[in-house]
Design a protein around this motif. Sequence first.
Motif, PDB file in Angstrom:
ATOM      1  N   LEU A  89       0.856  -1.181   0.000  1.00 23.02           N
ATOM      2  CA  LEU A  89       0.000   0.000   0.000  1.00 23.02           C
ATOM      3  C   LEU A  89       0.891   1.229   0.000  1.00 23.02           C
ATOM      4  O   LEU A  89       1.781   1.369   0.846  1.00 23.02           O
ATOM      5  N   ASP A  90       0.650   2.121  -0.953  1.00 19.86           N
ATOM      6  CA  ASP A  90       1.348   3.405  -1.017  1.00 19.86           C
ATOM      7  C   ASP A  90       0.302   4.511  -0.989  1.00 19.86           C
ATOM      8  O   ASP A  90      -0.641   4.506  -1.801  1.00 19.86           O
TER       9      ASP A  90
ATOM     10  N   ALA B 233      -1.683  -2.718  -4.083  1.00 16.65           N
ATOM     11  CA  ALA B 233      -1.230  -3.600  -5.148  1.00 16.65           C
ATOM     12  C   ALA B 233      -0.932  -4.992  -4.614  1.00 16.65           C
ATOM     13  O   ALA B 233      -0.449  -5.159  -3.490  1.00 16.65           O
ATOM     14  N   TYR B 234      -1.242  -5.981  -5.447  1.00 12.77           N
ATOM     15  CA  TYR B 234      -0.886  -7.382  -5.173  1.00 12.77           C
ATOM     16  C   TYR B 234      -0.027  -7.848  -6.334  1.00 12.77           C
ATOM     17  O   TYR B 234      -0.500  -8.008  -7.471  1.00 12.77           O
ATOM     18  N   ARG B 235       1.284  -8.022  -6.091  1.00 17.36           N
ATOM     19  CA  ARG B 235       2.226  -8.376  -7.146  1.00 17.36           C
ATOM     20  C   ARG B 235       3.085  -9.556  -6.697  1.00 17.36           C
ATOM     21  O   ARG B 235       4.200  -9.386  -6.216  1.00 17.36           O
TER      22      ARG B 235
ATOM     23  N   SER C  80      -3.947  -4.205  -8.992  1.00 16.93           N
ATOM     24  CA  SER C  80      -3.714  -2.953  -8.286  1.00 16.93           C
ATOM     25  C   SER C  80      -4.930  -2.058  -8.448  1.00 16.93           C
ATOM     26  O   SER C  80      -5.652  -2.129  -9.447  1.00 16.93           O
ATOM     27  N   ALA C  81      -5.150  -1.222  -7.454  1.00 16.63           N
ATOM     28  CA  ALA C  81      -6.252  -0.261  -7.487  1.00 16.63           C
ATOM     29  C   ALA C  81      -5.762   1.045  -6.887  1.00 16.63           C
ATOM     30  O   ALA C  81      -5.055   1.051  -5.878  1.00 16.63           O
TER      31      ALA C  81
ATOM     32  N   ALA D   2      -8.259   0.720 -11.668  1.00 18.57           N
ATOM     33  CA  ALA D   2      -7.707  -0.597 -11.357  1.00 18.57           C
ATOM     34  C   ALA D   2      -7.028  -1.185 -12.581  1.00 18.57           C
ATOM     35  O   ALA D   2      -7.373  -0.860 -13.730  1.00 18.57           O
ATOM     36  N   VAL D   3      -6.063  -2.077 -12.314  1.00 20.73           N
ATOM     37  CA  VAL D   3      -5.334  -2.784 -13.363  1.00 20.73           C
ATOM     38  C   VAL D   3      -5.191  -4.241 -12.937  1.00 20.73           C
ATOM     39  O   VAL D   3      -4.855  -4.526 -11.782  1.00 20.73           O
ATOM     40  N   ALA D   4      -5.458  -5.164 -13.858  1.00 21.65           N
ATOM     41  CA  ALA D   4      -5.265  -6.597 -13.607  1.00 21.65           C
ATOM     42  C   ALA D   4      -4.437  -7.185 -14.736  1.00 21.65           C
ATOM     43  O   ALA D   4      -4.700  -6.924 -15.918  1.00 21.65           O
ATOM     44  N   THR D   5      -3.440  -7.976 -14.373  1.00 21.33           N
ATOM     45  CA  THR D   5      -2.564  -8.618 -15.360  1.00 21.33           C
ATOM     46  C   THR D   5      -2.583 -10.124 -15.126  1.00 21.33           C
ATOM     47  O   THR D   5      -2.334 -10.589 -14.009  1.00 21.33           O
ATOM     48  N   VAL D   6      -2.870 -10.873 -16.180  1.00 17.32           N
ATOM     49  CA  VAL D   6      -2.941 -12.328 -16.101  1.00 17.32           C
ATOM     50  C   VAL D   6      -1.942 -12.914 -17.095  1.00 17.32           C
ATOM     51  O   VAL D   6      -2.141 -12.823 -18.317  1.00 17.32           O
TER      52      VAL D   6
END
Length: 675
Positions: free
Chosen positions: A552-553, A590-592, A600-601, A627-631
């Motif tokens: 979290l930022d 973010a979850y990376r 990320s949101a 939000a951004v999602a990468t698969v």
Amino acid sequence: MMSLRLPPLLVGALVVPSFVLAQDKPPTSAPVPPPDIVVLGRGLDVPPGTTAYGTVRIDRDRLTGDASGRIEDVLQDVAGLQQFRRSDSRSANPSAQGVTLRALGGNATSRALVLLDGVPQADPFFGYIPFNALVPDRLGGVRVTRGGGAGAFGAGAVAGTIELASATRADLPLVDGAAFYGSRNSEEITAAVSPDVGTGYVTASGRFERGDGFFTTPADQRGPADVRARYRDWSGSLRGVAAIDAHTELQARVLVFRDHRTLRFRGADSSSDGEDASLRLVHHGAWAIDALGYVQERNFTNQVISSTSFKLALDQRDTPSTGIGGKIELRPPVGTAHLIRIGVDARQAQGALREDAYSTVTGRITATRHAGGDTATVGAFVEDDWTLGRLILTGGARVDRWTITQGFFEERSPTGALTTNNRFANRDGVAGTGRVGAVVEATSGVKLRAAAYTGFRVPTLNELYRPFTVFPILTQANAALKLERLKGAEVGVDLTPLPGVAIGLTAFANRLGDAIANVTLTPVLRQRRNVDAIRVRGIEATAHIAHGAVALDASYAFNDAHVRASGIAAALDGKIPAQSPRHVASATLAYRPATGPTLSATLRRVGAQFEDDLETNVLPPATTLEAVATVPLTHRVAIVGRAENIFDATVVTRNAAGSIDLGTPRTLWIGVRLR
């Protein structure tokens, strides 16, 4: 005898691949020395006293993971950083893309100094930033210094400095690219190839984007002349880095960009284009050296449509400008306790405008104008960072000679007869500035810092010589504008109470003397004037919390800004500067993980602000979520989904007596990324 050779791929966090310095084969009885690893494509190391000025860093993952794919939106992670208007570079007029910090607004010129590998990015004529040409995929990181004065950065850093660093060899795969399709028939394509060449590497990259755009006019105000804010732009960049020896490298860059937009009315088209080139020598040896030279060619066009007759009122058909400059910085070997920086820098801007005014009744030209001039600064600086155990002291001074020359304004009648012929007196002077700071590690998890600084800014050619119209309001230029001068101080604390937790708090007070503002003279007439000052007191807070793959930022800024004015601008005294919100906040969760999907949101909140200097028109607060999602599909290919303004919040970007413009509505993207 020394020679360079290209080794196999070295796996590491900083160098992939690297270059190894190899010696001639030693005698068999002598041990083989370990190789020296050189990281190519970066500048000199950041001085230890930098943290005294409360800097914020944005890493590459965040730069390439924003829902809009735009650098100006990522920069809003630093609360208090803003453009003149809330629109991004798809729907704003380019000349309104000035950047400032700490509510030192008031007009559209950049009061923050934006650098890319040390090269100022502001347009030489207008002072705006060509954000469409600054592609996040080409960057390795950003460091933002709020306040801090000029120092070794150069003139113009009155509100702070935004340092963009190009991606290094460590950041760049051989092939990188992405293609996205979004709402309103929007398209975005980026591609880059970065092969090793000789003793270095080359990166060739490009981006193309277009979109049918959205209606910036609210539905209840639309008329037959209102159209969508269409946009179409592209940029291409070629950057080469070559190792000369184990400690020295040469960096070269060429950038070309074109940008076309339509704002609100049919025919209200603008364009900007540029060709930039720079050459930089970096030496990391005992005598560290950073030598830089650059040239910029820019142009801008703009057509203003009457909001009553919906006919062409002004055709700003040609605004060519040139920026030339350079810098040399030396760091002599004076021991480990001191880091001394000595250098000189220079920048010259020259440009002119040609425009035609039209009758909105007959459609004929009523006047033709030609105006322009030159500005220049040449400065010398010295700074010292002194490390005394847990205490670091930093301080420096610089002196600049500035000039404003060759200013003119001509106006001709439709027949070509010269009706106005102003030649403005040349001006010059010397400005001395300085800054001091200290940071001390009070305990293992507590750092205290304090700083004081001064700075200045020369008015842009746009402010001095170019009138402009946002119909029906005409804003006149002013060739007699004085320099803006900043005085500021701040104190702060940086806390790391737990592993993965970092909190920063800063309290500051800034005074921008002789601040240039668009001062209202009549309901339809403004002029650029120096007001006595803009005074700002505020608090800034940042937080970073990371646990495993989750981070979290967050950032928050409170700015209490007021104008101090007298004389013809006395009506502004005590008022809040135009386009300066008191509250700004941003947070990204973010979850990376190392492998698998990433999410990320980002939640952003900008408080209410005034459109104009007299506080008559309010821009209401706005809250947006993206939000951004990468698969990943394979090791190199991933599907990416992006969502801007998920809840379709209304973002008012302009309010001229109830005539409203809106910002980006909900926008959805789907795409594929190759890496």
